[in-house]
Design an enzyme around this catalytic site. Sequence first.
Site, PDB file in Angstrom:
ATOM      1  CE  LYS A 260      40.205  32.516   7.545  1.00 54.52           C
ATOM      2  NZ  LYS A 260      39.716  33.908   7.426  1.00 54.52           N
ATOM      3  CE  LYS A 272      40.742  39.684  12.352  1.00 54.86           C
ATOM      4  NZ  LYS A 272      39.944  40.339  11.299  1.00 54.86           N
ATOM      5  CD  GLU A 344      43.372  35.545   8.001  1.00 51.94           C
ATOM      6  OE1 GLU A 344      43.298  36.775   7.820  1.00 51.94           O
ATOM      7  OE2 GLU A 344      42.431  34.853   8.414  1.00 51.94           O
ATOM      8  NE  ARG A 346      41.130  37.857   0.943  1.00 42.05           N
ATOM      9  CZ  ARG A 346      40.386  38.951   0.787  1.00 42.05           C
ATOM     10  NH1 ARG A 346      40.453  39.654  -0.342  1.00 42.05           N
ATOM     11  NH2 ARG A 346      39.567  39.344   1.747  1.00 42.05           N
TER      12      ARG A 346
HETATM   13  N1  BES Z   1      38.635  36.150   9.658  1.00 38.18           N
HETATM   14  C1  BES Z   1      38.367  37.421   9.101  1.00 38.18           C
HETATM   15  C2  BES Z   1      36.892  37.599   8.687  1.00 38.18           C
HETATM   16  C3  BES Z   1      35.877  37.551   9.793  1.00 38.18           C
HETATM   17  C4  BES Z   1      35.391  38.716  10.340  1.00 38.18           C
HETATM   18  C5  BES Z   1      35.368  36.339  10.227  1.00 38.18           C
HETATM   19  C6  BES Z   1      34.445  38.666  11.349  1.00 38.18           C
HETATM   20  C7  BES Z   1      34.416  36.288  11.238  1.00 38.18           C
HETATM   21  C8  BES Z   1      33.951  37.455  11.794  1.00 38.18           C
HETATM   22  C9  BES Z   1      39.217  37.618   7.858  1.00 38.18           C
HETATM   23  O1  BES Z   1      40.458  36.998   7.874  1.00 38.18           O
HETATM   24  C10 BES Z   1      39.476  39.072   7.741  1.00 38.18           C
HETATM   25  O2  BES Z   1      40.104  39.604   8.604  1.00 38.18           O
HETATM   26  N2  BES Z   1      38.988  39.678   6.672  1.00 38.18           N
HETATM   27  C11 BES Z   1      39.165  41.064   6.451  1.00 38.18           C
HETATM   28  C12 BES Z   1      39.528  41.259   4.992  1.00 38.18           C
HETATM   29  C13 BES Z   1      40.009  42.643   4.666  1.00 38.18           C
HETATM   30  C14 BES Z   1      41.333  42.913   5.346  1.00 38.18           C
HETATM   31  C15 BES Z   1      40.149  42.753   3.169  1.00 38.18           C
HETATM   32  C16 BES Z   1      37.875  41.776   6.803  1.00 38.18           C
HETATM   33  O3  BES Z   1      36.807  41.218   6.573  1.00 38.18           O
HETATM   34  O4  BES Z   1      37.939  42.880   7.331  1.00 38.18           O
HETATM   35 ZN    ZN Z   2      40.626  35.329   9.028  1.00 43.35          ZN
HETATM   36 MN    MN Z   3      41.933  38.157   8.859  1.00 47.46          MN
END
Ligand code: BES
Ligand code: ZN
Ligand code: MN
Length: 492
Positions: A260, A272, A344, A346
Amino acid sequence: MMPDPNFDVSVNLTRESSPDQSAADVVIVGLPQQDSLPTSLNEFDQIGNGWLTRLQESGQIGGKRGDLTLLGVPSNEGPKMLLVAGLGDAVHHRSDAFEITAAAIRSLLDRPRGCVEVRVAEQFPAEHHDAIVAGAMTACEGQALYRSEPSLKLPTQIAFPGVSQDQLDRGRTIGQSINQARRMVNEPPAVLYPASFADAVTELFEGSETEVEVWDEGRLAEEGCRAILAVGAGSARPPRLVMMRHNGGGDEPPIALVGKGVTFDSGGLSLKPSEAMMDMKCDMAGAATVVGVMHALAKIGVKRNVIGFCGLAENMVSGTSYKLGDVIKTRSGKTIEILNTDAEGRVVLADTLDVAKGFQPQSIVDLATLTGACMVALGRDVVGAMTNDPKVLSGIESSASIEGELMWQLPMFRHYDEQVKSKVADIKNIGDGRWGGAITAAKFLENFVDGQPWVHLDIAGPAFAEQPKAHRDAGATGVMVRTLLRWIEEQA
Ligand code: BES
Ligand code: ZN
Ligand code: MN
């Protein structure tokens, strides 16, 4: 203007002990946790008429794991200083060799030094000497890439007398490969974006046997990579897909490594909060790890076929961003309903895995900073592993345990499949609510590997460290470079 990224991760390493011992500024010696001074320290003890014995007897130097004592040598002979590093009393593991050396070297980077000599402790067998060298290399790389005054003051040379040329070269390569991955992650997002990531990879492999191919946005459109394009649609920096082919294994089907590479994750329209966005330059750590491993394979000349794939996009907010409710027809033909633009990774991986699958790999391993949920489940330091093929996973687990990188399997029961079904498309990009979020993300990905042997490694926690450790700066860690290199080398 941002400074140019600098990928020259080099420290001057040698096997030669300086002919004149007093040329060494510091000699690092290991001290096991025991009552008497080991014979390996006799030579230094004698220089100062038994000073080390006296210091040990009075408890001023200790052999506890983590103990580091820097001593001025009380003589005109010998090195100027001695750094006594506690080895503990544990059975010595490869990762101890790596971490104890790294912590010792790191403790010396507070001021400029000349030659630092590492006396390899007899506790570490010769086959762990590469880990000692790699640990020293990684100690010399930190996150302060843009400080006017370098915060890590590298010694002019690090010497490893008694380490074979092979082990030195291998350790240097592993250290460089880890540092390469870390450097890419630590670069700010204005410097490292999809196109500049691709350029950096092209440059890195110039003159090597590894074949690099880059798909730009035009090619991505021709190839039907609508999912990668959707995630990148809100950004002024268009997406890329990078492929690196290492051909060392004749006719065998390749191993596919898929990373990724979200060079910045703002969350998109599902924005975010600042706090959560702060470290989101790290969201391409999976892709950087793939680059690091490919770099090691090329330099070592590993006799396997491996193809690395990096799905690169920047997840931003604008009038052209992809939206909630959008349905994307992926390269594979499966349709995805977008219900959260922050899920995003996935979506990018859906197309990237599909491209990988087209090379008929014997197995696919993906690496992704995919979910905060994985950190809730396992904490900051442990990789979450999910698979449709327990045999492939157990191979990776055994390499991880040899290298001392922590990973833990999460289940992939069919029971979770329902959670990624969509009312309007084949699947949706979030589960029902946040429970089991690391697993529902993996369930989404499973739709794009078509039953081929596959392991998903969620590195959201361990890829990027908020706090420094004795052996490593905060920031990017390069997690899984060592494990995957070992695993690939050990594939029959
Ligand atoms: N890149 C983030 C996940 C992440 C969080 C990586 C903290 C490193 C540190 C990912 O794209 C994300 O935002 N995931 C969401 C998914 C949710 C919206 C289903 C998450 O984990 O909140
Ligand atoms: Zn991400
Ligand atoms: Mn994300």
